[in-house]
Design a protein around this motif. Structure first.
Motif, PDB file in Angstrom:
ATOM      1  N   ASN A 132      -4.194  25.096 -53.461  1.00  0.00           N
ATOM      2  CA  ASN A 132      -5.642  25.227 -53.328  1.00  0.00           C
ATOM      3  C   ASN A 132      -6.271  24.023 -54.009  1.00  0.00           C
ATOM      4  OD1 ASN A 132      -6.770  26.079 -56.192  1.00  0.00           O
ATOM      5  ND2 ASN A 132      -4.899  27.274 -55.867  1.00  0.00           N
ATOM      6  N   PRO A 137      -9.357  26.929 -50.178  1.00  0.00           N
ATOM      7  CA  PRO A 137      -8.130  27.005 -49.376  1.00  0.00           C
ATOM      8  C   PRO A 137      -7.877  25.719 -48.607  1.00  0.00           C
ATOM      9  CG  PRO A 137      -9.901  28.179 -48.280  1.00  0.00           C
ATOM     10  CD  PRO A 137     -10.436  27.787 -49.634  1.00  0.00           C
ATOM     11  N   GLU A 190       0.725  32.078 -54.625  1.00  0.00           N
ATOM     12  CA  GLU A 190      -0.169  31.021 -54.156  1.00  0.00           C
ATOM     13  C   GLU A 190       0.468  30.232 -53.002  1.00  0.00           C
ATOM     14  OE1 GLU A 190      -3.321  30.269 -54.974  1.00  0.00           O
ATOM     15  OE2 GLU A 190      -3.382  32.002 -56.308  1.00  0.00           O
ATOM     16  N   ALA A 194      -1.065  30.195 -49.222  1.00  0.00           N
ATOM     17  CA  ALA A 194      -1.401  28.924 -48.577  1.00  0.00           C
ATOM     18  C   ALA A 194      -0.667  28.779 -47.252  1.00  0.00           C
ATOM     19  CB  ALA A 194      -1.063  27.762 -49.511  1.00  0.00           C
TER      20      ALA A 194
END
Length: 337
Positions: A132, A137, A190, A194
């Protein structure tokens, strides 16, 4: 057998000093300054004598330029990082055959300019992005030109590094994460989030030649691949405020097949069972040897040693081991043996 460690980290001393000056995260300053192997590159070269068949592709350690400085400062930080990593490659080419460009992602015009400079003038073999960008995003339309420039213009891969700060709490009733859950468990999440945003936003359809190397072997995705396949095949069945069914209709392949378009590295703390899971998901053509050096309890050699041990313990064919250790990396880097 020659091996290319495609995902390990350095922090040039000039960048380290800038981090000390500008970072507001005392925890990350403590961690990075305590790791001599991260910023004392002569010390790193000496340590690597333990592994005469290993070469390392250099990537900048966190914090990334956009996490350390505002839109005016971050381009300078990226230039410092790239200039100094390029100098390491030039000084020790037998140890460091390539480096990956850092970009100031809170300043996209400057990021594109620095990408062109780092690849065209300094010889970078790819770019590194965080999962990020200061909380935004990667499928935000503002960032698309970076993916497009790297893929369609330069033809280089993208190293994707997880980023989640301690200030992002594990529970909404708390103000910060405890027990470093934000890193140990938060980073694999994360990475997985993503990957999902990239898949469902259609980035792979727009840029089918895009190559993204995921740290920690795709985070949670390989382990939860059965869940991901069966539940995302029903995308929209649990949502009333979004028309997700149309996303499935426009996708050229099943969602899970897009996730297999990513590459995974072997940075799994030496866990052979986790690596077996990642290999079963991505296949031996999409897994690359990497160490995460020097972020291990020994400050450098442990993850290299244990990563190799995990690969050797799986009784893979010599062909598959050669792909993981060397050939897949060479293809990604556009280099010859």
């Amino acid at each position: 057998m020659k091996k290319i460690d495609i995902y390990n980290h350095v922090m040039p001393q000039r960048y380290l000093e800038m981090m000390k000056q500008h970072s507001k995260d005392a925890g990350i300053v403590k961690r990075m300054t305590s790791l001599r192997m991260l910023w004392d590159i002569e010390h790193r070269v000496e340590m690597l004598k333990q592994f005469p068949d290993v070469q390392q592709v250099l990537t900048l350690s966190l914090p990334s330029p956009e996490a350390l400085g505002d839109a005016e400062l971050s381009p300078q930080l990226a230039r410092i990082a790239n200039d100094d990593m390029a100098a390491m490659v030039q000084r020790w080419p037998d140890r460091f055959p390539a480096f990956v460009a850092a970009l100031p992602m809170n300043n996209i015009p400057a990021a594109l300019q620095e990408m062109d400079r780092a690849i065209g003038e300094l010889g970078a073999r790819g770019i590194q992005l965080s999962t990020n960008i200061n909380g935004r995003p990667l499928d935000d339309p503002e960032f698309y030109p970076v993916f497009e420039r790297a893929t369609a213009h330069h033809g280089v891969p993208i190293w994707m590094h997880p980023a989640r700060p301690a200030t992002r709490s594990d529970y909404p009733t708390e103000t910060k994460s405890k027990y470093e859950i934000w890193q140990v468990l938060g980073w694999p999440y994360e990475t997985s989030a993503a990957m999902a945003r990239i898949v469902f936003s259609g980035l792979f359809d727009r840029l089918p030649e895009m190559r993204i190397i995921t740290h920690h072997c795709g985070g949670m995705i390989p382990y939860f691949s059965g869940r991901a396949e069966t539940l995302w095949a029903q995308l929209g069945s649990r949502s009333a405020d979004e028309n997700y069914e149309d996303i499935l209709k426009r996708m050229a392949k099943k969602p899970i097949e897009y996730f297999r378009m990513f590459f995974g590295d072997t940075v799994l703390g030496g866990s052979a069972s986790a690596l077996r899971c990642g290999l079963d998901f991505f296949g031996p053509d999409k897994v690359v040897f990497a160490s995460d050096c020097p972020f291990d309890p020994e400050g450098g050699p442990m993850f290299i040693r244990e990563g190799m041990r995990s690969i050797e313990s799986l009784n893979l064919s010599d062909e598959d081991k050669r792909k993981i250790y060397l050939l897949n990396a060479l293809k990604l880097l556009g280099m010859k043996e």
